[in-house]
Design an enzyme around this catalytic site. Structure first.
Site, mmCIF file in Angstrom:
data_model
loop_
_atom_site.group_PDB
_atom_site.id
_atom_site.type_symbol
_atom_site.label_atom_id
_atom_site.label_comp_id
_atom_site.label_asym_id
_atom_site.label_seq_id
_atom_site.Cartn_x
_atom_site.Cartn_y
_atom_site.Cartn_z
ATOM 1 N N LYS A 1 22.347 -18.920 -40.096
ATOM 2 C CA LYS A 1 22.104 -18.684 -38.727
ATOM 3 C C LYS A 1 20.943 -19.415 -38.222
ATOM 4 O O LYS A 1 20.190 -18.874 -37.566
ATOM 5 C CB LYS A 1 22.428 -17.174 -38.258
ATOM 6 C CG LYS A 1 22.347 -16.724 -36.940
ATOM 7 C CD LYS A 1 23.585 -16.988 -36.199
ATOM 8 C CE LYS A 1 23.561 -16.841 -34.758
ATOM 9 N NZ LYS A 1 24.802 -17.096 -34.067
ATOM 10 N N ASP B 1 28.610 -17.307 -37.531
ATOM 11 C CA ASP B 1 29.850 -16.795 -36.346
ATOM 12 C C ASP B 1 30.798 -17.773 -36.404
ATOM 13 O O ASP B 1 32.065 -17.196 -36.232
ATOM 14 C CB ASP B 1 29.295 -16.469 -34.958
ATOM 15 C CG ASP B 1 28.148 -17.608 -34.620
ATOM 16 O OD1 ASP B 1 27.912 -18.660 -35.338
ATOM 17 O OD2 ASP B 1 27.681 -17.527 -33.405
#
Ligand code: IPM
Ligand code: MN
Length: 354
Positions: free
Chosen positions: A189, A221
């Site tokens: 991330k 994600d």
């Protein structure tokens, strides 16, 4: 003589481990594989017996072993204990004690189980991926705490990764990819987290040492979405502890069921082999649990701790034939297949091993 320690744990742990031990006995007989078993306590059953989830005695036993087979830990009985006494803490301490920084979870679509999957066949039919999860760093082991300030509760967990912690797991991933389809996807991330920015930098550096392996980066994600959209694109996925925990549960469904997902956790010393599923207290002791993940974890033990690719292959092929014959535990059952119990499917694997 292979020194194997067995930690059955809680819930369905003892039942699924028993099936794996039946398979191990068969391996002993068929391949003249010499082994010695020692049993130990971990998790809630260790809390009940010794007052803590990873007793000293268990610690000493596993440190002297070459490989550890574990069932599962946890259950409602121990849910209200403080964090230090929870069964899961036993598992985390075991991982830390053995320095098991690399958790391998291979997910492949079992053609026999496509019917039963919530995914369409065209999405999962080419799934054959290996999740490589960092296992002894990140939020699981970082500084954590809670306090009360002006009647307000506060809590925190910290994620920390050192260069060395990142490079060793990344190297493991690249080495495994070299023996597979030669592609690594690193998941982070980096658009938000500092640890992820360091992660990405180290991945880029390490990648230079493996010119035959291609690399891409995905944000976690996006990776979670890609796993549902086009899981066939993945070969080896490498990621930090918590991302890997979440993504491996998600991935397990691509292979049919969490009940089919084995794992190996590796470090410098003994390896730990355990099904990726939990202790499923709701079905414990009822001969309903799927022991195939435990049996497949034993196959991984043969491959990684004892370098017996031949035995690992034969166990995996036996599992495949059992599925092809239509035998199913409840979690993988579908119309037209035969619902059987834990013992029966374990026996079937042994029969198929010949
Ligand atoms: C796993 C489990 C463990 C984890 C729990 C039981 C602590 O979910 O092995 O994936 O989060 O690592
Ligand atoms: Mn998990």
């Amino acid at each position: 003589m292979a020194k194997i320690v067995v930690l059955p744990g809680d819930g369905i742990g003892p039942e699924v481990v028993n099936q794996a031990l039946k398979v191990l006995a068969k391996i002993g007989e068929k391949y003249k594989f010499d082994y010695n078993l020692e049993f130990g306590k971990i998790g809630g059953s260790a809390v009940d017996a010794a007052g803590e989830p990873f007793p000293q005695e268990t610690q000493e036993t596993v440190l002297k072993s070459e490989a550890v087979l574990l069932g599962a830990v946890g259950g409602p009985k121990w849910d209200n204990l403080p964090r230090e006494k929870r069964p899961e803490k036993g598992l985390l301490e075991l991982r830390k004690t053995l320095g098991l920084f690399a958790n391998l979870r291979p997910v492949k679509c079992w053609p026999q189980l496509v019917e039963q999957s919530p995914f369409k066949e065209e999405i999962i039919k080419n799934v054959d991926l290996l999740m490589v999860r960092e296992l002894i760093g990140g939020a699981y082991f970082g500084k954590k705490g809670h306090k009360e300030e002006n009647d307000e509760l506060k809590a925190f967990d910290t994620i920390e990764y050192s260069q060395q912690e990142i490079s060793r797991i990344v190297q493991t991933a690249f080495q495994l990819a070299e023996k597979r389809r030669k592609h690594v996807t690193s998941v982070d991330k980096a658009n938000v987290l500092e640890t992820s920015r360091l992660w990405r930098r180290i991945v880029e550096e390490e990648a230079l040492k493996y010119p035959e392996v291609s690399l891409n980066h995905l944000y976690v994600d996006n990776c979670a979405m890609q796993l549902c959209l086009n899981p066939g694109q993945f070969d080896v996925i490498v990621t930090e502890n918590m991302f890997g925990d979440i993504l491996s549960d998600e991935s397990s469904i691509l292979g049919a069921s969490l009940g089919m997902l084995p794992s190996a956790s590796l470090g410098e010393g003994p390896g730990l082999y355990e099904p990726a599923h939990g202790s499923a207290p709701d079905i414990a002791g009822q001969n309903k649990a799927n022991p195939l993940a435990a049996i497949l974890s034993l196959a991984m033990m043969m491959r990684f701790s004892f370098d017996r690719q031949d035995i690992a292959d034969s166990v995996e092929q036996a599992v495949e034939r059992v599925l092809a014959a239509g035998l199913r535990t409840g979690d993988i059952w579908s119309e037209g297949t035969r619902l059987v119990g834990t013992e029966e499917i374990g026996d079937a694997v042994i029969n198929e091993m010949g």
